[in-house]
Design an enzyme around this catalytic site. Structure first.
Site, mmCIF file in Angstrom:
data_model
loop_
_atom_site.group_PDB
_atom_site.id
_atom_site.type_symbol
_atom_site.label_atom_id
_atom_site.label_comp_id
_atom_site.label_asym_id
_atom_site.label_seq_id
_atom_site.Cartn_x
_atom_site.Cartn_y
_atom_site.Cartn_z
ATOM 1 N N HIS A 145 39.916 30.175 47.120
ATOM 2 C CA HIS A 145 40.160 28.773 46.760
ATOM 3 C C HIS A 145 40.221 28.587 45.257
ATOM 4 O O HIS A 145 39.846 29.472 44.502
ATOM 5 C CB HIS A 145 39.073 27.883 47.348
ATOM 6 N N ASN A 158 45.650 28.323 51.953
ATOM 7 C CA ASN A 158 46.058 29.193 53.054
ATOM 8 C C ASN A 158 47.154 30.148 52.593
ATOM 9 O O ASN A 158 48.115 29.732 51.975
ATOM 10 C CB ASN A 158 46.567 28.360 54.230
ATOM 11 N N LYS A 164 52.296 34.242 38.894
ATOM 12 C CA LYS A 164 52.631 32.937 38.312
ATOM 13 C C LYS A 164 51.609 31.930 38.822
ATOM 14 O O LYS A 164 51.418 31.794 40.034
ATOM 15 C CB LYS A 164 54.049 32.530 38.725
ATOM 16 N N HIS A 165 50.941 31.256 37.918
ATOM 17 C CA HIS A 165 49.924 30.269 38.283
ATOM 18 C C HIS A 165 48.875 30.871 39.218
ATOM 19 O O HIS A 165 48.508 30.276 40.239
ATOM 20 C CB HIS A 165 50.561 29.026 38.896
#
Length: 538
Positions: free
Chosen positions: A538, A432, A289-290
């Site tokens: 990232h 993180n 999800k996302h």
């Protein structure tokens, strides 16, 4: 110094009286040539293209009749001649150009039809260096660029899919092509040669181990125009680069509506994650999800793996992406369709599974024919204002790393298996990243927080919520292991994991306070393993 322009206005309509055809991909060639000839267009051609046209009984002149010079050097030199390039580049309304064309007996070419040597296909085939070099087209791109530059008078076609549009435009304009149409063809032609040169330069950098070449070029072919991007006010398109890495770009969509921008982004993340798990060792399922996993698990079969993955965060799984690492069977499909799912991606799918999914007409089913190799190198590109960040793919695999036990207590065999599993997953969680795992299944995932301790707390809270939803007395983080994508800068992140019930930790190590973190682990009887490799994402 810039070249001055003579400011000669381009005509709107240009009659097509002569066409030069020289194609590697002969799809639709004969039908197109027949239609052009039927419209009274004189055909000129080269080599194998001329032979194919003549064999179909269509009148065609060999390019050597124009140049007065035969093809030489195995066909390397055939169109690189003033009689060809003058015919393509001459500005017909410029008196000096017109005079030069008359003096040198250069007749204009109004339509160029060229597609290039199949460099990309030969490169992907694994051919040797010499074969790849031989398939670098020179004459083709030179003619394409010449025609595209002189689009005021010349139309250039580089894609067989445009043949029908050209014939339709000629019919609509009684044998002529409009300036707007020629401009669009020119724009596509320059984009094609740019992508072609990008593929060549990229191959040279790879073949010669040039990690950071002075110039970088990337190219792709438009696969689909998206309804919008991440948000409705953003435009988007999906371009494929030709990289033979199994995934969303190479997959066949068996059913369902068109993929959106976010679907493609999330599906890629899901399939790259399950690619970490060898199907010969077990069935693996990832629910995304996302772009973050909300549940990942391994089991003896896909149905069990899916149920274990779903249990990690059933709320977030709603409207998610499901990826599996082996043939999707009916049993797994039946479980997956019980929860609203946007996309399922698998190496293959059984007929029974396809039939089950077909009942959900909007559910997309993609099959790829294989899994991405997590060890294979490649390039990842990210745009920033005014530039591109280019890096190698994160191809570090935990099974290849030298793991170091740094605490007094070593992990048990089961803990070690779970630690490796959790670290595989953490590699694909936005940093993180904190991942709790137990019995080869995630039981809590904390992603993308500014503080690692926050990620640990969020993952524990999600595990608590999942336990309550399942009617369990305590969260599955009790007795779990935990993975961190990067080192713990302080002991507080570790202590949060201990508080959640974790018994073993895997992390890269390398912090200035490693000794403090190790001491805290020893104090609580926790086993800790260092990998020496981090997985920032990232």
């Amino acid at each position: 110094m810039a070249v001055p322009a003579k400011k000669i206005p381009a005509p709107d309509l240009v009659s097509v009286r002569r066409a030069l055809l020289s194609v590697s991909d002969k799809t639709g060639l004969i039908e197109f040539a027949q239609a052009l000839a039927g419209a009274g267009v004189e055909l000129v051609s080269t080599g194998g293209t001329a032979k194919a046209i003549a064999a179909a009984g269509i009148a065609v002149r060999d390019v050597s009749e124009l140049t007065g010079f035969p093809e030489i050097m195995d066909g390397r030199v055939k169109t690189l001649h003033p009689s060809v390039h003058g015919a393509l580049l001459g500005v017909r309304d410029d008196p000096e150009h017109a005079q030069a064309m008359r003096e040198h007996n250069i007749a204009p070419i109004d339509l160029l039809v060229v597609n290039l040597y199949p460099f990309e296909e030969v490169r992907r085939s694994g051919a040797d260096y010499a074969s790849i070099v031989e398939n670098i087209d020179i004459g083709g791109p030179a003619m394409v660029r010449a025609s595209a530059k002189n689009h005021a008078y010349v139309a250039v076609v580089t894609d067989p899919e445009d043949y029908a549009a050209v014939l339709n435009a000629l019919e609509m304009n009684t044998g002529s092509l409009s300036l707007e149409f020629r401009q669009k063809l020119a724009a596509k032609a320059f984009a094609r040669t740019a992508a072609y040169d990008a593929a060549i330069s990229g191959w040279f950098a790879e073949a010669l181990d040039i990690e950071q070449p002075a110039w970088r070029a990337f190219g792709g072919r438009l696969e689909s125009v998206m309804r919008y991007g991440e948000n409705p006010h953003q435009t988007a398109g999906f371009y494929v680069t030709g990289e033979e890495r199994p995934g969303v770009a190479t997959a066949r969509q068996l059913q369902g509506k068109l993929l959106s921008y976010n679907n493609i982004n999330d599906t890629d993340a899901a399939f790259e994650l399950v690619g970490e798990f060898d199907p010969a060792q077990g069935a693996a399922v990832a629910i995304i999800k996302h772009a973050n996993p909300c549940g990942v698990a391994e089991a003896a079969d896909l149905r069990q793996a899916y149920l274990k993955a779903l249990a990690c965060d059933p709320v977030s799984a709603f409207g998610g992406i499901v990826a599996v690492n082996r043939l999707l069977d009916a049993e797994a499909a039946e479980e997956i369709v019980k929860t609203f799912t946007e996309v399922i991606i698998a190496p293959e799918a059984s007929e029974e599974a396809q039939a089950i999914i077909a009942a959900k007409k909007n559910l997309r089913l993609l099959v790829t024919g294989g899994l991405p190799d997590p060890r294979k190198s490649g390039l990842l590109v990210k745009s920033v204002a005014g530039g591109l960040l280019v890096q190698g793919r994160d191809n570090a695999v935990v099974g290849d790393l030298e793991l170091k036990v740094v605490t007094k207590r070593a992990p048990s065999a089961q803990e070690m298996a779970d630690l490796k599993f959790a670290f595989r997953v953490a590699k694909h969680v936005k940093s993180n990243a904190i991942v709790y795992a137990k019995d080869l299944a995630t039981v809590g995932v904390g992603a993308g927080q500014m503080s690692r301790v926050d990620s640990a707390r969020i993952a524990a809270r999600k595990a608590q919520d999942a336990a309550e939803a399942a009617g369990l007395a305590e969260p599955l983080t009790k007795g779990s292991v935990v993975a961190s994508d990067a080192f713990f800068p302080f002991a507080d992140g570790l202590l949060s994991a201990v508080e959640a019930g974790a018994t073993a930790v895997i992390q890269p190590g390398g912090s200035m306070r490693d000794e403090d973190v190790i001491a805290a682990a020893d104090e609580h009887g926790i086993a800790m393993v260092f990998t020496g490799v981090r997985h920032f994402r990232h």
